[in-house]
Design an enzyme around this catalytic site. Structure first.
Site, PDB file in Angstrom:
ATOM      1  CG  ASP A 108      -1.959   0.998   1.080  1.00 30.73           C
ATOM      2  OD1 ASP A 108      -1.605   2.121   1.443  1.00 30.73           O
ATOM      3  OD2 ASP A 108      -3.024   0.736   0.945  1.00 30.73           O
ATOM      4  CG  ASN A 152      -4.664  11.224  -5.496  1.00 33.11           C
ATOM      5  OD1 ASN A 152      -4.042  11.435  -6.660  1.00 33.11           O
ATOM      6  ND2 ASN A 152      -5.435  10.208  -5.187  1.00 33.11           N
ATOM      7  CG  HIS A 181      -7.383  13.151  -8.646  1.00 33.76           C
ATOM      8  ND1 HIS A 181      -7.516  11.956  -8.060  1.00 33.76           N
ATOM      9  CD2 HIS A 181      -7.793  13.989  -8.103  1.00 33.76           C
ATOM     10  CE1 HIS A 181      -8.461  12.174  -6.855  1.00 33.76           C
ATOM     11  NE2 HIS A 181      -8.446  13.363  -6.901  1.00 33.76           N
ATOM     12  CG  ASP A 231      -4.182   8.821 -12.291  1.00 32.14           C
ATOM     13  OD1 ASP A 231      -5.061   9.201 -13.071  1.00 32.14           O
ATOM     14  OD2 ASP A 231      -4.696   8.444 -11.048  1.00 32.14           O
ATOM     15  CD  GLU A 244      -4.532   4.229  -1.241  1.00 35.89           C
ATOM     16  OE1 GLU A 244      -5.196   4.350  -2.045  1.00 35.89           O
ATOM     17  OE2 GLU A 244      -4.640   4.612  -0.182  1.00 35.89           O
TER      18      GLU A 244
END
Lengths: 114, 329
Positions: free
Chosen positions: B193, B201, B206, B210, B236
């Site tokens: 994670d 973010n 975003h 990404d 994530e």
């Protein structure tokens, strides 16, 4: 007794595959023709023994296979016999179709035979 | 009698090609007539397929479940269990849900045709064959199968990263557990994670987020073996499977990835580092516990890693104990 049957049965004209000229089909045609005498005598035996279901099954197989090997005439005759087996109640009524199919099978030849 | 003919002997197809590459499609002919088998073996010699043959329904069904062929050519009128019944049985098998079936019959009966289609056949061909027609219909059916396969694969791929998605993982873990039991070797599972991803973010947008996810996926791919699996598990979160490995053997790999992520300079935020935490567990062959249970164990280990300060690897054992994985020095 059907009148023309005797003449047809003595007809020595060989039955040949439509694909006779195709070299790729040669061994397949040989394979098919090699089995014809056995199929012919089995047709006769089944008919004489009154085994209509088995006769129908064999006719069905020949119907489905012969055309692929270029023996369309045999497929058609086999179709006729199969349909007659399904419709016919009396064994005697099948005689002409059996004779025709047996005759064609016996006359099947490969490209090199006469 | 089974008839297996590789119609392209110079190819070395792998029927278990996980990448779905250039392996030849399997075509299974189920017909009680040897004439038909001989004819098709000869006529399809140069077709890019692997042709197999069965002489009756039961043999056909057995072979179908082993091969999972792209296409089955099924004779309707076989003695014993006939084609219709066979078609019903085939369509009941989940592994054959995408298999195309062309029914073949000497009968031109419309009722038979309708019945065949209603039972799930994709086409109907009469005997005696017109071979070019059969070939054309076969190729058409194989094209449909190829599209279905692509569709299924696409449904298992994560759009952002190109790695497997959750659906893919759910399927793969079952396969890996079976492999574990067959091989006798353990299976290691890891959950990863990205630390404080929400902050990335929120702070950098975003698109930046990404890029981090994509970059992390790339690093996993770079460091993993061909037989290892990595899937995107959630936003994530990633899940990894290492076959034939105990957790101890997997540590160095995970730690290399951890370090690589830590050291990455992200173009959108060069001064802001990203780290990742891992929860790892392993399961020996024959262990009866379900995939779910192992995921929970890994999840608890991951949680422990986060609590301990993140950017580390924690191991969870079957008894629910977590410990920091010792790194090989």
């Amino acid at each position: 007794m059907p009148k023309d049957r005797g003449d047809d049965r003595k007809n020595p004209e060989p039955v040949r595959s439509d694909f006779e000229g195709d070299p790729a089909m040669r061994s397949l045609i040989d394979l098919f023709v090699a089995q014809m005498p056995e199929k012919a005598s089995r047709l006769s035996d089944l008919f004489e023994g009154g085994h209509i279901d088995d006769l129908e099954r064999l006719a069905h197989q020949l119907r489905g296979a012969a055309g692929g090997y270029g023996f369309g005439e045999i497929s058609e005759a086999a179709a006729g016999l199969e349909d007659a087996c399904r419709a016919e109640e009396e064994l005697d009524g099948l005689r002409s179709q059996v004779d025709e199919l047996v005759d064609l099978c016996q006359r099947a030849r490969t490209g090199t035979e006469h | 009698m089974r008839i297996d003919r590789d119609t392209h002997p110079e190819e070395t197809p792998s029927s278990a090609d996980a990448q779905g590459g250039s392996c030849l499609p399997d075509v299974l002919l189920i017909d009680d007539s040897e004439f038909i088998h001989s004819l098709l073996i000869s006529k399809f010699e140069h077709e890019p397929i692997r042709l197999h043959g069965a002489m009756c329904s039961s043999e056909g069904i057995e072979m179908a479940s082993e091969l999972m062929p792209a296409l089955i050519l099924l004779d309707l009128s076989m003695p014993g269990v006939d084609g219709f019944q066979t078609l019903r049985l085939l369509k009941d098998m989940p592994v054959l849900k995408d298999t195309q079936v062309i029914v073949i019959s000497a009968s031109d009966d419309t009722e038979d045709k309708v019945a065949g289609f209603e039972l799930g056949a994709c086409d109907y061909v009469t005997k005696p064959f017109n071979l070019p027609e059969l070939r054309a219909r076969m190729r058409s059916a194989l094209r449909v199968h190829e599209l279905l396969t692509l569709l299924a694969e696409r449904a298992q791929v994560d759009g952002l990263t190109g790695i497997g998605n959750r659906t893919c993982f759910d399927e793969r873990i079952e396969q890996e557990l079976s492999h574990r039991d067959r091989s006798g070797d353990p299976l290691t599972l890891a959950l990863a994670d990205i630390d404080l991803f929400k902050a990335v973010n929120d702070t950098f947008g975003h698109t930046a987020g990404d890029e981090v996810i994509r970059g992390v996926a790339k690093l996993f791919n770079k460091h993993l073996r061909k037989s290892d699996i990595v899937c995107r598990f959630g936003g994530e979160e990633f899940v990894l499977l290492f076959r034939d490995q105990q957790a101890g053997a997997v540590i160095p790999v995970l730690d290399r990835v951890r370090q690589a992520i830590e050291q990455t300079r992200w173009p959108a935020h060069p001064d802001h580092k990203v780290t990742i935490s891992f929860g790892v567990c392993d399961t020996p062959a024959g262990d009866p516990r379900k995939a779910e249970d192992w995921l929970n164990t890994a999840d608890q280990a991951l949680y422990a890693a986060k609590r301990a300060g993140r950017n580390r690897i924690y191991y969870g054992d079957a008894n629910g104990q977590q410990s920091a994985l010792r790194l090989a020095s």
